[in-house]
Design an enzyme around this catalytic site. Structure first.
Site, PDB file in Angstrom:
ATOM      1  N   ILE A 148       0.843  -1.193   0.000  1.00 49.79           N
ATOM      2  CA  ILE A 148       0.000   0.000   0.000  1.00 49.79           C
ATOM      3  C   ILE A 148       0.881   1.247   0.000  1.00 49.79           C
ATOM      4  CG2 ILE A 148      -0.229  -0.095   2.532  1.00 49.79           C
ATOM      5  CD1 ILE A 148      -3.139   0.988   2.164  1.00 49.79           C
ATOM      6  N   CYS A 149       0.414   2.288  -0.641  1.00 45.53           N
ATOM      7  CA  CYS A 149       1.038   3.599  -0.650  1.00 45.53           C
ATOM      8  C   CYS A 149       2.487   3.547  -1.114  1.00 45.53           C
ATOM      9  CB  CYS A 149       0.907   4.231   0.736  1.00 45.53           C
ATOM     10  SG  CYS A 149       1.407   5.964   0.810  1.00 45.53           S
ATOM     11  N   GLY A 150       3.419   4.049  -0.329  1.00 41.78           N
ATOM     12  CA  GLY A 150       4.817   4.120  -0.728  1.00 41.78           C
ATOM     13  C   GLY A 150       5.424   2.781  -1.064  1.00 41.78           C
ATOM     14  N   THR A 189       4.170   0.593  -2.847  1.00 38.98           N
ATOM     15  CA  THR A 189       3.956   0.324  -4.274  1.00 38.98           C
ATOM     16  C   THR A 189       5.080   0.933  -5.108  1.00 38.98           C
ATOM     17  OG1 THR A 189       2.516   2.255  -4.623  1.00 38.98           O
ATOM     18  CG2 THR A 189       1.439   0.175  -4.014  1.00 38.98           C
TER      19      THR A 189
END
Length: 197
Positions: free
Chosen positions: A103-105, A107
């Site tokens: 999730i988020c960073g 990725t």
């Protein structure tokens, strides 16, 4: 260890809010959640300033001992290669056919590792991932969360959708996932009775 063990990567600047729904509800469904850090016993500090002592070191992590590896976002993903060993672990998991959820960073870390080049995925926004220079821009999907085989991705504002995809991949909350999602994502009071009925 059994296949009911889920591993949560922990590192400095971890975004606290991104994995709480997934880990708490997986534990309620009978999964064991173990934390994995660069060094076992060496505390890490989240964005909120919460200190977490990892259960095991990254070099002890083996895909065959796990049902899933969760990579939360962290500011460190945008500050250099310090977290590259975690994305390398994600590659080992995916190569072994064991799911990874990022999730988020995280990725962006997967994009730099080349793990999004051939898989449908999402993240914070398309241009955030494009800035990594990865070759998977055509596979980016505008969605809350995306599952492509053994890989689950989501953006930072979608911890509930992220958890829903994790539950689906692990077969948790069969028959109740829709109600769970409606309760926690949409604040649908009718879903409470369905979830607890």
């Amino acid at each position: 260890m059994t296949s009911k063990t889920v591993h949560l990567a922990v590192y400095d600047t971890l975004a606290d809010w991104e994995t709480g729904h997934a880990t708490a509800w997986l534990a309620r469904a009978g999964f064991t959640v173990r934390t994995v850090g660069a060094d076992a016993g060496k505390p890490v500090t989240t964005i909120a300033g919460i200190r977490i002592v990892p259960d095991l070191a990254l070099d002890e992590l083996r895909p065959e001992d796990s049902a899933l590896l969760i990579l939360p976002g962290a500011e460190k993903y945008d500050e250099g290669d310090e977290l590259a060993p975690f994305t390398a672990a994600a590659r080992a998991f995916l190569d072994a056919g064991v799911p990874v959820a990022a999730i988020c960073g995280a990725t962006a870390g997967l994009a730099r590792e080349g793990l999004l080049d051939d898989r449908a995925h999402t993240g914070a926004v398309s241009f955030y991932l494009a800035a990594t220079g990865y070759a998977g821009t055509e596979r980016y999907v505008e969605a809350d969360a995306v599952t492509d085989g053994d890989l689950i991705t989501a953006g930072p504002t979608e911890p509930v959708a992220f958890a829903r995809e994790i539950f689906a991949r692990l077969g948790a909350y069969e028959g109740k996932r829709d109600a769970w999602y409606r309760l926690f994502h949409d604040s649908d009071p009718a879903a409470f009775a369905e979830l607890n009925g």
